[in-house]
Design a protein around this motif. Structure first.
Motif, PDB file in Angstrom:
ATOM      1  N   GLN A  54       0.828  -1.207   0.000  1.00 22.57           N
ATOM      2  CA  GLN A  54       0.000   0.000   0.000  1.00 22.57           C
ATOM      3  C   GLN A  54       0.861   1.255   0.000  1.00 22.57           C
ATOM      4  OE1 GLN A  54      -2.648  -0.286   3.341  1.00 22.57           O
ATOM      5  NE2 GLN A  54      -3.714  -2.095   2.550  1.00 22.57           N
ATOM      6  N   ASP A  55       1.931   1.242   0.794  1.00 23.95           N
ATOM      7  CA  ASP A  55       2.837   2.390   0.830  1.00 23.95           C
ATOM      8  C   ASP A  55       3.506   2.601  -0.528  1.00 23.95           C
ATOM      9  OD1 ASP A  55       2.201   2.729   3.461  1.00 23.95           O
ATOM     10  OD2 ASP A  55       4.010   1.740   4.244  1.00 23.95           O
ATOM     11  N   ALA A  56       3.882   1.496  -1.175  1.00 19.22           N
ATOM     12  CA  ALA A  56       4.526   1.602  -2.491  1.00 19.22           C
ATOM     13  C   ALA A  56       3.568   2.190  -3.513  1.00 19.22           C
ATOM     14  CB  ALA A  56       5.012   0.227  -2.947  1.00 19.22           C
ATOM     15  N   ARG A  57       2.304   1.730  -3.471  1.00 18.76           N
ATOM     16  CA  ARG A  57       1.303   2.272  -4.402  1.00 18.76           C
ATOM     17  C   ARG A  57       1.070   3.750  -4.144  1.00 18.76           C
ATOM     18  NH1 ARG A  57      -1.278  -2.793  -3.608  1.00 18.76           N
ATOM     19  NH2 ARG A  57      -2.596  -1.905  -1.982  1.00 18.76           N
ATOM     20  N   ALA A  58       0.990   4.117  -2.863  1.00 21.95           N
ATOM     21  CA  ALA A  58       0.778   5.525  -2.518  1.00 21.95           C
ATOM     22  C   ALA A  58       1.946   6.377  -2.991  1.00 21.95           C
ATOM     23  CB  ALA A  58       0.594   5.668  -1.008  1.00 21.95           C
ATOM     24  N   SER A  59       3.164   5.854  -2.821  1.00 24.97           N
ATOM     25  CA  SER A  59       4.352   6.589  -3.262  1.00 24.97           C
ATOM     26  C   SER A  59       4.341   6.788  -4.772  1.00 24.97           C
ATOM     27  CB  SER A  59       5.616   5.831  -2.844  1.00 24.97           C
ATOM     28  OG  SER A  59       6.768   6.495  -3.309  1.00 24.97           O
ATOM     29  N   LYS A  60       3.951   5.749  -5.503  1.00 25.63           N
ATOM     30  CA  LYS A  60       3.894   5.860  -6.961  1.00 25.63           C
ATOM     31  C   LYS A  60       2.833   6.868  -7.393  1.00 25.63           C
ATOM     32  CE  LYS A  60       5.617   1.225  -8.029  1.00 25.63           C
ATOM     33  NZ  LYS A  60       5.328  -0.089  -8.655  1.00 25.63           N
ATOM     34  N   GLU A  61       1.693   6.858  -6.704  1.00 34.42           N
ATOM     35  CA  GLU A  61       0.629   7.804  -7.037  1.00 34.42           C
ATOM     36  C   GLU A  61       1.072   9.241  -6.782  1.00 34.42           C
ATOM     37  OE1 GLU A  61      -2.683   6.548  -4.764  1.00 34.42           O
ATOM     38  OE2 GLU A  61      -3.118   4.783  -6.017  1.00 34.42           O
ATOM     39  N   VAL A  62       1.755   9.462  -5.654  1.00 34.93           N
ATOM     40  CA  VAL A  62       2.264  10.799  -5.345  1.00 34.93           C
ATOM     41  C   VAL A  62       3.282  11.235  -6.395  1.00 34.93           C
ATOM     42  CG1 VAL A  62       3.641  12.127  -3.703  1.00 34.93           C
ATOM     43  CG2 VAL A  62       1.816  10.637  -2.882  1.00 34.93           C
ATOM     44  N   THR A  63       4.152  10.310  -6.790  1.00 35.99           N
ATOM     45  CA  THR A  63       5.163  10.616  -7.802  1.00 35.99           C
ATOM     46  C   THR A  63       4.520  10.970  -9.130  1.00 35.99           C
ATOM     47  OG1 THR A  63       6.754   9.129  -6.728  1.00 35.99           O
ATOM     48  CG2 THR A  63       7.172   9.724  -9.019  1.00 35.99           C
ATOM     49  N   GLU A  64       3.517  10.195  -9.533  1.00 33.26           N
ATOM     50  CA  GLU A  64       2.816  10.464 -10.784  1.00 33.26           C
ATOM     51  C   GLU A  64       2.172  11.846 -10.757  1.00 33.26           C
ATOM     52  OE1 GLU A  64       0.058   7.322 -11.246  1.00 33.26           O
ATOM     53  OE2 GLU A  64       1.569   5.787 -11.645  1.00 33.26           O
ATOM     54  N   ALA A  65       1.499  12.173  -9.649  1.00 35.30           N
ATOM     55  CA  ALA A  65       0.827  13.467  -9.539  1.00 35.30           C
ATOM     56  C   ALA A  65       1.833  14.606  -9.569  1.00 35.30           C
ATOM     57  CB  ALA A  65       0.009  13.520  -8.242  1.00 35.30           C
ATOM     58  N   ALA A  66       2.974  14.428  -8.903  1.00 32.64           N
ATOM     59  CA  ALA A  66       3.985  15.480  -8.866  1.00 32.64           C
ATOM     60  C   ALA A  66       4.597  15.704 -10.246  1.00 32.64           C
ATOM     61  CB  ALA A  66       5.074  15.126  -7.860  1.00 32.64           C
ATOM     62  N   LEU A  67       4.893  14.621 -10.958  1.00 33.89           N
ATOM     63  CA  LEU A  67       5.449  14.754 -12.303  1.00 33.89           C
ATOM     64  C   LEU A  67       4.436  15.408 -13.241  1.00 33.89           C
ATOM     65  CD1 LEU A  67       7.276  11.328 -12.708  1.00 33.89           C
ATOM     66  CD2 LEU A  67       8.317  13.570 -12.423  1.00 33.89           C
TER      67      LEU A  67
END
Length: 248
Positions: free
Chosen positions: A15-28
């Motif tokens: 779940q943490d990995a998915r959240a991190s990827k989602e945050v990264t996608e939104a930031a990019l």
């Protein structure tokens, strides 16, 4: 909740990995303008080369490209959206129009953008080698980590370094295609190749950045840290005042 219903550490990590990827996608997405930013980047050059292909008239092609750039900025202003990507596009198109009109060569419409791309490629590479990767300077504020990755988060610094090198090498590859074509290709063919190379290298660089950052440690939210320190200081002062003792 039974023991079977409780999330395991593996589930929590996922779940943490998915959240991190989602945050990264939104930031990019935010940092590089997303789909709308890509449209604003491509449309002026596409309009220029399309009109020039049809009538071979440099003036009308240049006016159309500049006009659509200004229209894109106007739309953002009316909607009160961020205008940084649209404004950068206007400046790039304006310089291209000036170059092309001064020389009378339609290929010079793309020359300022090519020089900018070359300079940016070198900046990515040089800053990565110097230990201050440019992509980290760009994305640090977006992730609310500012420059904390330089000294407090070596894993993210490594990811930013890899990403900056990727950007630099990809943009150098683009320059390696465009600059020879600038000298020997006809304006129409050169224009279409220039437009075709607007998005694919960009998408590749963004994808690699996402891959590197998704595997990196999460950012340190320095803004949250400062807010926590302010709350703690306020609580300390209130406690001191309630006890009737002087603040230290």
């Amino acid at each position: 909740m039974t023991s079977l219903d409780k999330p395991t550490s593996t589930d929590q990590d996922a779940q943490d990995a998915r959240a991190s990827k989602e945050v990264t996608e939104a930031a990019l997405f935010e940092a590089f303008g997303g789909l709308r930013g890509m449209v604003e980047t491509v449309l002026p050059g596409l309009l220029f080369v399309t009109i020039f292909t049809i009538n071979k008239d440099l003036k009308s092609s240049a006016i159309a490209a500049l006009g659509v750039s200004l229209a894109l900025v106007a739309v953002r202003l009316i909607r009160r959206d961020t205008v940084k990507h649209a404004f950068s596009g206007v400046f790039g198109v304006a310089f291209g129009v000036v170059f092309a009109m001064m020389t009378g060569n339609a290929k010079d419409f793309y020359l300022p953008g090519m020089l900018y791309t070359l300079g940016l490629a070198l900046a990515y590479i040089v800053t990565a080698i110097a230990g201050v990767p440019l992509i980290g300077l760009i994305l640090g504020p977006v992730f609310k980590e500012n420059l904390s990755w330089r000294t407090r988060n070596p894993g993210r610094k490594k990811a930013y370094t890899k990403a900056s090198l990727a950007w630099g090498l990809i943009l150098l590859g683009k320059c390696a295609v465009l600059f020879p074509l600038y000298w020997w290709a006809d304006p129409t063919r050169f224009g279409w190749v220039s437009v075709a190379l607007k998005i694919p290298p960009f998408l590749l660089a963004v994808y690699l950045t996402w891959v590197f950052l998704a595997k990196a440690p999460p950012p340190i939210d320095v803004f949250a840290e400062m807010e926590a320190e302010e709350r703690a200081e306020k609580a300390r002062k209130e406690a001191a005042a309630a006890e009737g003792r002087p603040e230290i």
